[in-house]
Design a protein around this motif. Structure first.
Motif, PDB file in Angstrom:
ATOM      1  N   ARG A 256      12.130  14.496 -15.325  1.00 44.45           N
ATOM      2  CA  ARG A 256      13.202  13.120 -14.664  1.00 44.45           C
ATOM      3  C   ARG A 256      12.369  12.494 -13.362  1.00 44.45           C
ATOM      4  N   HIS A 257      12.637  11.952 -13.002  1.00 48.63           N
ATOM      5  CA  HIS A 257      12.427  11.168 -11.792  1.00 48.63           C
ATOM      6  C   HIS A 257      13.765  11.074 -10.501  1.00 48.63           C
ATOM      7  N   ARG A 258      13.620  12.004  -9.261  1.00 48.95           N
ATOM      8  CA  ARG A 258      14.425  11.327  -8.379  1.00 48.95           C
ATOM      9  C   ARG A 258      13.483  10.058  -7.226  1.00 48.95           C
ATOM     10  N   LEU A 259      15.395   9.270  -7.271  1.00 49.17           N
ATOM     11  CA  LEU A 259      14.661   8.169  -6.420  1.00 49.17           C
ATOM     12  C   LEU A 259      15.098   8.566  -5.294  1.00 49.17           C
ATOM     13  N   ASN A 260      13.559   8.022  -4.085  1.00 48.93           N
ATOM     14  CA  ASN A 260      13.776   7.724  -2.486  1.00 48.93           C
ATOM     15  C   ASN A 260      14.375   6.908  -2.124  1.00 48.93           C
ATOM     16  N   ARG A 261      15.634   7.592  -1.598  1.00 50.61           N
ATOM     17  CA  ARG A 261      16.624   6.856  -1.163  1.00 50.61           C
ATOM     18  C   ARG A 261      16.314   5.814   0.256  1.00 50.61           C
ATOM     19  N   GLY A 262      14.999   6.296   1.127  1.00 49.97           N
ATOM     20  CA  GLY A 262      14.683   5.330   2.298  1.00 49.97           C
ATOM     21  C   GLY A 262      13.727   4.207   1.637  1.00 49.97           C
ATOM     22  N   GLY A 263      13.852   3.448   2.529  1.00 51.19           N
ATOM     23  CA  GLY A 263      13.669   2.103   2.304  1.00 51.19           C
ATOM     24  C   GLY A 263      15.353   0.768   2.549  1.00 51.19           C
TER      25      GLY A 263
ATOM     26  N   ARG B 279       0.716  -1.391   0.397  1.00 44.89           N
ATOM     27  CA  ARG B 279       0.070  -0.074  -0.353  1.00 44.89           C
ATOM     28  C   ARG B 279       0.973   0.836  -0.011  1.00 44.89           C
ATOM     29  N   SER B 280       1.903   0.982   0.258  1.00 48.31           N
ATOM     30  CA  SER B 280       2.507   2.529   0.167  1.00 48.31           C
ATOM     31  C   SER B 280       3.543   2.254  -0.429  1.00 48.31           C
ATOM     32  N   PRO B 281       3.404   4.027  -1.130  1.00 47.17           N
ATOM     33  CA  PRO B 281       4.280   4.228  -2.576  1.00 47.17           C
ATOM     34  C   PRO B 281       5.601   3.955  -2.531  1.00 47.17           C
ATOM     35  N   ASN B 282       6.137   4.076  -1.049  1.00 47.96           N
ATOM     36  CA  ASN B 282       7.806   3.977  -1.489  1.00 47.96           C
ATOM     37  C   ASN B 282       8.099   2.491  -1.173  1.00 47.96           C
ATOM     38  N   SER B 283       7.776   1.654  -1.658  1.00 46.72           N
ATOM     39  CA  SER B 283       8.820   0.263  -1.666  1.00 46.72           C
ATOM     40  C   SER B 283       8.494  -0.174  -3.413  1.00 46.72           C
ATOM     41  N   PRO B 284       9.639  -1.075  -3.639  1.00 48.08           N
ATOM     42  CA  PRO B 284      10.791  -0.819  -2.804  1.00 48.08           C
ATOM     43  C   PRO B 284      11.374   0.160  -2.497  1.00 48.08           C
ATOM     44  N   ALA B 285      12.981   0.283  -2.581  1.00 49.70           N
ATOM     45  CA  ALA B 285      13.725   1.844  -2.488  1.00 49.70           C
ATOM     46  C   ALA B 285      13.585   2.826  -4.062  1.00 49.70           C
ATOM     47  N   SER B 286      12.960   1.535  -4.820  1.00 48.28           N
ATOM     48  CA  SER B 286      12.997   1.920  -5.876  1.00 48.28           C
ATOM     49  C   SER B 286      12.551   3.234  -6.588  1.00 48.28           C
ATOM     50  N   ALA B 287      11.542   3.239  -5.859  1.00 49.34           N
ATOM     51  CA  ALA B 287      10.028   3.946  -6.025  1.00 49.34           C
ATOM     52  C   ALA B 287      10.277   5.660  -6.454  1.00 49.34           C
ATOM     53  N   PRO B 288      10.221   6.309  -7.416  1.00 53.37           N
ATOM     54  CA  PRO B 288      10.370   7.424  -7.419  1.00 53.37           C
ATOM     55  C   PRO B 288      10.117   8.749  -6.787  1.00 53.37           C
ATOM     56  N   SER B 289      10.172   9.448  -6.812  1.00 57.24           N
ATOM     57  CA  SER B 289       9.731  10.528  -6.571  1.00 57.24           C
ATOM     58  C   SER B 289       9.989  12.069  -7.349  1.00 57.24           C
ATOM     59  N   ARG B 290       8.803  12.616  -7.382  1.00 52.38           N
ATOM     60  CA  ARG B 290       8.866  13.786  -8.879  1.00 52.38           C
ATOM     61  C   ARG B 290       9.378  15.518  -8.391  1.00 52.38           C
ATOM     62  N   PRO B 291      10.234  15.504  -8.546  1.00 52.71           N
ATOM     63  CA  PRO B 291      11.915  16.369  -8.442  1.00 52.71           C
ATOM     64  C   PRO B 291      11.162  18.156  -9.367  1.00 52.71           C
ATOM     65  N   SER B 292      10.593  19.271  -9.202  1.00 50.85           N
ATOM     66  CA  SER B 292       9.732  20.235  -9.621  1.00 50.85           C
ATOM     67  C   SER B 292      10.420  21.202  -9.712  1.00 50.85           C
ATOM     68  N   SER B 293      11.604  20.542 -10.693  1.00 50.54           N
ATOM     69  CA  SER B 293      12.169  22.467 -11.466  1.00 50.54           C
ATOM     70  C   SER B 293      12.458  21.791 -12.268  1.00 50.54           C
ATOM     71  N   GLY B 294      12.393  22.912 -13.864  1.00 49.54           N
ATOM     72  CA  GLY B 294      12.270  22.576 -15.007  1.00 49.54           C
ATOM     73  C   GLY B 294      10.755  22.255 -15.652  1.00 49.54           C
TER      74      GLY B 294
END
Length: 103
Positions: free
Chosen positions: A31-38, A12-27
């Motif tokens: 691109r995606h930035r990986l969530n380093r948690g996990g 149910r968590s969008p952050n599993s496993p550590a390869s889940a992307p997060s959106r950077p909000s620049s320009g």
């Protein structure tokens, strides 16, 4: 090994496993930035599995060639392959019968 239900909270968590992307909000970049948690060991095992597949698994080699021709970087391709491999492994674990219920 653990049972598929041991990681039910992660499905149910969008952050599993550590390869889940997060959106950077620049320009204007897409691109995606990986969530380093996990789980670091899980992330490391997925990475090693993807690197081996990129060298020896023909469908993966074809996928890498196709994505490279589309302009994706090696990092982006590895991220996609890690997510695919995580889903594939999860399906294999989920399909395995639970030994606690069999007894």
């Amino acid at each position: 090994m653990t049972t598929p239900n041991a990681y039910a909270h992660r499905r149910r968590s969008p952050n599993s496993p550590a390869s889940a992307p997060s959106r950077p909000s620049s320009g204007k970049t897409d691109r995606h930035r990986l969530n380093r948690g996990g789980h670091r060991q899980l992330n490391s095992a997925l990475y090693r599995g993807v690197i081996v597949r990129m060298r020896f698994h023909q469908p993966t080699i074809d996928y890498v060639a196709r994505r490279t021709s589309e302009g994706k970087t090696k990092k982006e391709i590895i991220r996609c392959l890690k997510r695919f491999l995580a889903r594939e492994i999860y399906q294999m674990v989920k399909a395995r019968p639970d030994p606690a219920k069999a007894a």
